[in-house]
Design a protein around this motif. Structure first.
Motif, short mmCIF file in Angstrom:
data_model
loop_
_atom_site.label_atom_id
_atom_site.label_comp_id
_atom_site.label_asym_id
_atom_site.label_seq_id
_atom_site.Cartn_x
_atom_site.Cartn_y
_atom_site.Cartn_z
N ASP A 48 31.42 52.66 49.48
CA ASP A 48 31.72 52.23 50.18
C ASP A 48 31.79 50.88 50.16
N GLY A 49 32.00 50.20 51.43
CA GLY A 49 32.35 48.93 50.44
C GLY A 49 31.71 48.09 49.99
N GLU A 50 30.30 48.54 50.09
CA GLU A 50 29.24 47.92 49.50
C GLU A 50 29.41 47.75 47.96
N GLU A 51 29.62 48.86 48.29
CA GLU A 51 29.82 49.32 46.78
C GLU A 51 31.01 48.21 45.47
N LEU A 52 31.41 47.91 45.95
CA LEU A 52 32.80 46.87 46.05
C LEU A 52 32.33 45.50 45.90
N GLY A 100 26.17 38.65 49.57
CA GLY A 100 25.90 38.87 50.88
C GLY A 100 26.89 39.27 51.89
N SER A 101 27.34 39.06 52.46
CA SER A 101 28.46 38.84 53.79
C SER A 101 29.21 38.25 53.99
N ASP A 102 29.35 37.34 52.70
CA ASP A 102 30.38 36.18 52.76
C ASP A 102 31.98 36.67 51.95
N PRO A 103 32.85 36.89 52.84
CA PRO A 103 34.46 37.04 52.56
C PRO A 103 34.78 36.33 51.80
N ALA A 104 34.99 35.48 51.37
CA ALA A 104 35.34 34.79 50.25
C ALA A 104 34.24 34.37 49.12
N VAL A 105 33.27 34.92 48.63
CA VAL A 105 33.04 35.43 47.42
C VAL A 105 34.02 36.80 47.31
N GLY A 106 33.69 37.33 48.02
CA GLY A 106 34.76 39.09 47.81
C GLY A 106 36.66 38.32 47.15
N LEU A 107 36.94 37.89 48.38
CA LEU A 107 37.88 37.10 48.10
C LEU A 107 38.31 36.45 46.84
N ARG A 108 37.66 35.59 46.52
CA ARG A 108 37.58 34.74 44.91
C ARG A 108 38.00 35.96 44.18
N ALA A 109 36.99 36.73 44.01
CA ALA A 109 37.32 37.11 43.19
C ALA A 109 37.76 38.78 42.73
N VAL A 110 38.21 39.04 44.05
CA VAL A 110 40.00 39.39 44.06
C VAL A 110 41.36 38.91 43.47
N GLY A 111 41.17 37.80 44.03
CA GLY A 111 41.84 36.95 43.30
C GLY A 111 41.82 36.97 41.90
N LEU A 116 40.25 38.91 39.62
CA LEU A 116 40.92 39.93 39.62
C LEU A 116 42.81 40.53 39.25
N HIS A 117 42.85 39.24 40.01
CA HIS A 117 44.80 40.11 40.35
C HIS A 117 45.52 38.57 38.93
N ARG A 118 44.48 38.10 38.47
CA ARG A 118 45.05 36.74 37.76
C ARG A 118 44.96 37.89 36.14
N LEU A 119 43.14 38.08 36.05
CA LEU A 119 43.44 38.62 34.93
C LEU A 119 44.52 40.58 34.65
N ALA A 120 44.95 40.73 35.71
CA ALA A 120 45.66 42.08 35.64
C ALA A 120 46.63 41.75 35.05
N GLU A 121 47.59 40.48 36.01
CA GLU A 121 48.41 39.98 35.92
C GLU A 121 48.86 40.05 34.40
N LYS A 122 47.77 38.96 33.89
CA LYS A 122 48.16 38.25 32.16
C LYS A 122 47.95 39.50 31.23
N VAL A 123 46.70 40.86 31.49
CA VAL A 123 46.95 41.80 30.69
C VAL A 123 48.58 42.23 31.13
N GLU A 124 48.74 42.49 31.77
CA GLU A 124 49.72 43.32 31.91
C GLU A 124 51.06 43.11 31.39
#
Length: 67
Positions: free
Chosen positions: A2-6, A12-23, A25-33
């Protein structure tokens, strides 16, 4: 799963924190690729082999990395 595991610990419930983490991860994935595509090309891999490994077409990987 479920979403809580991610949700990052302490976010907490702050989507800004999660969205910064997603960003991040995207940047890291691009560099690794990019690093591994360059390594594969140095070792003689074809664009088709690289595309197959990434699950995309040879045209798309060439367009993205074939400078």
């Amino acid at each position: 799963m479920d979403g809580e595991e991610l949700t990052p610990p302490g976010s907490g419930s702050d989507p800004a924190v999660g969205l910064r983490a997603v960003g991040a991860l995207h940047r890291l994935a691009e560099k690794v690729e990019a690093t591994n595509v360059a390594l594969a090309r140095e070792q003689g891999w074809s664009w088709e082999q690289i595309g197959d490994a990434l699950g995309v077409s040879k045209q798309s990987v060439h367009a993205k990395h074939g400078k």
